[in-house]
Design a protein around this motif. Structure first.
Motif: not given
Length: 62
Positions: A43-51
């Motif tokens: 349903r949902i995929e997160l691609r969290i930004l690098p620090p």
């Protein structure tokens, strides 16, 4: 209302997988969110930004 309400709401509006690119706020990687995402991988995929990232370029800069 826990941190997963937005993922539940977004997933309900689309008939395909949603890909989000959130910032590094602690709520985006919280235990509740990780559990919800693991239970709903289609349903949902997160691609969290690098620090840290590359410095932004100014117009005309190479």
């Amino acid at each position: 209302m826990g941190p997963t309400w937005i993922t539940e709401r977004l997933a309900g509006h689309f008939d395909r997988k949603v890909r989000l690119v959130p910032n590094r706020h602690s709520a985006h990687g919280s235990r509740q969110v990780r559990i919800w995402l693991a239970d709903h991988p289609d349903r949902i995929e997160l691609r969290i930004l690098p620090p840290t990232g590359a410095e932004p370029r100014r117009a005309g800069q190479r």
